[in-house]
Design a protein around this motif. Structure first.
Motif, PDB file in Angstrom:
ATOM      1  N   PHE A   1       0.052  -8.619  -5.295  1.00 59.82           N
ATOM      2  CA  PHE A   1      -0.853  -7.649  -4.681  1.00 59.82           C
ATOM      3  C   PHE A   1      -2.314  -7.990  -4.993  1.00 59.82           C
ATOM      4  O   PHE A   1      -3.191  -7.897  -4.133  1.00 59.82           O
ATOM      5  CB  PHE A   1      -0.529  -6.237  -5.171  1.00 59.82           C
ATOM      6  N   ILE A   2      -2.585  -8.393  -6.217  1.00 58.52           N
ATOM      7  CA  ILE A   2      -3.943  -8.780  -6.599  1.00 58.52           C
ATOM      8  C   ILE A   2      -4.388 -10.003  -5.807  1.00 58.52           C
ATOM      9  O   ILE A   2      -5.538 -10.098  -5.347  1.00 58.52           O
ATOM     10  CB  ILE A   2      -4.016  -9.054  -8.115  1.00 58.52           C
TER      11      ILE A   2
ATOM     12  N   LEU B   1      -3.969  -1.788  -0.391  1.00 57.53           N
ATOM     13  CA  LEU B   1      -3.224  -2.749  -1.213  1.00 57.53           C
ATOM     14  C   LEU B   1      -3.352  -2.406  -2.691  1.00 57.53           C
ATOM     15  O   LEU B   1      -2.402  -2.544  -3.466  1.00 57.53           O
ATOM     16  CB  LEU B   1      -3.746  -4.168  -0.963  1.00 57.53           C
ATOM     17  N   LEU B   2      -4.536  -1.943  -3.067  1.00 59.35           N
ATOM     18  CA  LEU B   2      -4.782  -1.583  -4.455  1.00 59.35           C
ATOM     19  C   LEU B   2      -3.858  -0.450  -4.912  1.00 59.35           C
ATOM     20  O   LEU B   2      -3.453  -0.394  -6.079  1.00 59.35           O
ATOM     21  CB  LEU B   2      -6.249  -1.171  -4.611  1.00 59.35           C
TER      22      LEU B   2
ATOM     23  N   ASN C   1      -8.343 -10.627   0.999  1.00 52.46           N
ATOM     24  CA  ASN C   1      -8.930  -9.600   1.864  1.00 52.46           C
ATOM     25  C   ASN C   1     -10.445  -9.570   1.735  1.00 52.46           C
ATOM     26  O   ASN C   1     -11.163  -9.340   2.715  1.00 52.46           O
ATOM     27  CB  ASN C   1      -8.351  -8.228   1.503  1.00 52.46           C
TER      28      ASN C   1
ATOM     29  N   ILE D   1      -5.479  -8.900  -2.386  1.00 51.15           N
ATOM     30  CA  ILE D   1      -6.789  -8.243  -2.380  1.00 51.15           C
ATOM     31  C   ILE D   1      -7.907  -9.280  -2.377  1.00 51.15           C
ATOM     32  O   ILE D   1      -8.921  -9.128  -1.687  1.00 51.15           O
ATOM     33  CB  ILE D   1      -6.911  -7.303  -3.593  1.00 51.15           C
TER      34      ILE D   1
ATOM     35  N   CYS E   1      -7.274 -12.220   6.113  1.00 51.70           N
ATOM     36  CA  CYS E   1      -6.738 -10.859   6.261  1.00 51.70           C
ATOM     37  C   CYS E   1      -5.219 -10.853   6.271  1.00 51.70           C
ATOM     38  O   CYS E   1      -4.594  -9.905   5.788  1.00 51.70           O
ATOM     39  CB  CYS E   1      -7.286 -10.199   7.530  1.00 51.70           C
TER      40      CYS E   1
ATOM     41  N   GLN F   1      -7.694  -1.812   4.446  1.00 56.86           N
ATOM     42  CA  GLN F   1      -6.509  -2.563   4.037  1.00 56.86           C
ATOM     43  C   GLN F   1      -6.595  -2.955   2.569  1.00 56.86           C
ATOM     44  O   GLN F   1      -5.616  -2.830   1.821  1.00 56.86           O
ATOM     45  CB  GLN F   1      -6.338  -3.817   4.891  1.00 56.86           C
ATOM     46  N   GLY F   2      -7.759  -3.433   2.146  1.00 60.62           N
ATOM     47  CA  GLY F   2      -7.933  -3.824   0.751  1.00 60.62           C
ATOM     48  C   GLY F   2      -7.726  -2.650  -0.202  1.00 60.62           C
ATOM     49  O   GLY F   2      -7.090  -2.781  -1.252  1.00 60.62           O
ATOM     50  N   LEU F   3      -8.254  -1.496   0.175  1.00 63.98           N
ATOM     51  CA  LEU F   3      -8.105  -0.316  -0.674  1.00 63.98           C
ATOM     52  C   LEU F   3      -6.648   0.131  -0.747  1.00 63.98           C
ATOM     53  O   LEU F   3      -6.164   0.535  -1.813  1.00 63.98           O
ATOM     54  CB  LEU F   3      -8.975   0.822  -0.130  1.00 63.98           C
TER      55      LEU F   3
ATOM     56  N   ALA G   1      -3.371 -11.271   2.909  1.00 64.02           N
ATOM     57  CA  ALA G   1      -3.339  -9.950   2.287  1.00 64.02           C
ATOM     58  C   ALA G   1      -2.288  -9.051   2.943  1.00 64.02           C
ATOM     59  O   ALA G   1      -1.528  -8.349   2.271  1.00 64.02           O
ATOM     60  CB  ALA G   1      -4.720  -9.305   2.377  1.00 64.02           C
TER      61      ALA G   1
END
Length: 411
Positions: free
Chosen positions: A382-383, A303-304, A389, A386, A236, A299-301, A239
């Motif tokens: 950023f990828i 970052l996208l 994450n 993710i 986590c 958090q993952g969403l 990310a």
């Protein structure tokens, strides 16, 4: 242990009582001051890079060493807190931080700055994981919100200190600013630590047979659960580190300037304060694992969203969303430790898990700089975040599926 027994053992202090809430306030203040060690280097990074004439990856090294020291400090200091309380460890840590900041201001090279930041990281650790562990022993019914509150000092620091450091760099330069921060920490942290002399009710005079037991049971050994939390913590925070460590540099690269990046970092962490307190409130009702899982998915969403939106206004909005998404994740690890593992080992076990999250922050901060050097942009970084994450979400789902039953409330 009954409340009456806890009252007697705690020298008149009860779990969730007035002293517990006063103590939480002191811990939040200590966290706000002491956590400057994590955020000052983020703002200083671009200026130090220019001063020393190094690449972005090399300039990220002092931050990485800060987090390495922070990781070590959380475990070592947490172990001492289990045995002697928080006053002495926090006092020693304040001295270490002060020495580190003064040394950072005098550093003749990027490597010497990194070495100074290692000391700063160790000193800063005393006002994070160890305080969460200590506060968790003073609360029963409101433990989630208390642990989250103690952790919130770190984000309040992230909201306030970037502005202060930016002002100091503008008026005095980054070197004088570092030395001034060290002196300020020394003269404020030590007096505040003296308010934390009282010992927790459940650790004074309670026998092994009457000590509080974990709230949840799980079909895993304590060691296996600890390792799963370590893996989740690394995932986590790799990310999480991308925006937190590089948002200032990212804004500078886009032509918006360091000041705009510092504002976004402050906005991100201000939203994180709300997220941390809300997560503590939710964790008291649904448990730490479910609360962490919700935060990790969000958090993952978020970052996208950084990938397609790089306009100035868009970055402010996305940074705010990111802060709301991830702010409560790290305190949930401390809550999970208290829900699943023996309370008398809280300081060390929480320290180990916090160490894993900091390793993730250090690794992620460095990886993002290296990926930027290779690709010339932050999109791939950023990828990468993710992907890490997704690892965190997977581990938390595993822990959730192996949880068997909830114990009765503490006596």
């Amino acid at each position: 242990m009954t409340r009456k027994a806890a009252h007697a053992a705690g020298h008149g202090h009860q779990p969730d009582g007035p002293h517990a809430w006063f103590r939480l306030g002191i811990c939040m203040l200590l966290g706000t001051i002491g956590s400057v060690g994590m955020w000052a280097i983020v703002v200083i990074l671009p200026a130090a890079q220019v001063d020393f004439g190094v690449s972005r990856g090399e300039a990220s090294l002092p931050y990485t060493l800060t987090m390495v020291g922070f990781a070590i400090g959380n475990v070592v200091i947490g172990r001492f807190v289990d045995r002697m309380g928080v006053v002495v460890p926090i006092t020693v840590a304040a001295v270490i931080s002060a020495v580190g900041f003064v040394a950072a201001g005098l550093a003749p090279s990027n490597w010497m700055l990194a070495a100074a930041q290692l000391l700063i990281g160790i000193g800063t650790a005393a006002t994070f994981g160890p305080l969460m562990a200590d506060v968790s022993r003073w609360f029963d019914k409101h433990r989630g919100i208390a642990v989250a509150g103690a952790a919130t000092g770190n984000y309040i620091a992230g909201t306030i200190w970037p502005w202060v450091v930016t002002w100091g760099m503008t008026t005095q330069g980054w070197r004088v600013t570092c030395a001034g921060i060290g002196i300020f920490c020394l003269v404020t942290i030590i007096p505040l630590a003296l308010f934390l002399k009282a010992r927790p009710p459940e650790t004074d005079g309670s026998s092994a047979g009457t000590a509080p037991q974990p709230k949840f049971k799980i079909d895993l050994s304590p060691r296996a659960l600890q390792w799963l939390l370590i893996v989740a913590g690394v995932g986590c925070c790799v990310a999480m580190s991308m925006p937190q460590v590089h948002i200032v540099a990212y804004c500078a690269d886009l032509g918006y300037g360091v000041a705009r990046g510092a504002e976004m970092l402050s906005l991100m962490l201000a939203a994180g304060i709300v997220s941390r307190l809300a997560s503590g409130f939710v964790a008291d009702r649904i448990g730490g694992v479910k609360t962490l899982l919700i935060g990790s998915v969000l958090q993952g969403l978020s970052l996208l969203l950084y990938i397609p939106f790089d306009g100035l206004v868009s970055l402010y909005v996305v940074s705010f969303i990111f802060g709301l998404s991830q702010g409560g994740i790290v305190p949930c690890y401390a809550i999970i430790v208290r829900e699943y593992l023996p309370p008398r080992e809280a300081g060390e076990r929480i320290g180990i898990v916090i160490m894993a999250t900091i390793v993730g922050m250090a690794l992620g901060g460095w990886l993002s700089g290296v990926i930027y050097d290779i690709t010339g942009s932050y999109a791939a970084a950023f990828i990468n975040g993710i992907g890490w994450n997704v690892l965190n979400v997977s581990v938390m789902l595993l822990i959730l599926t192996r949880t068997r039953r909830r114990r009765e409330a503490f006596a």
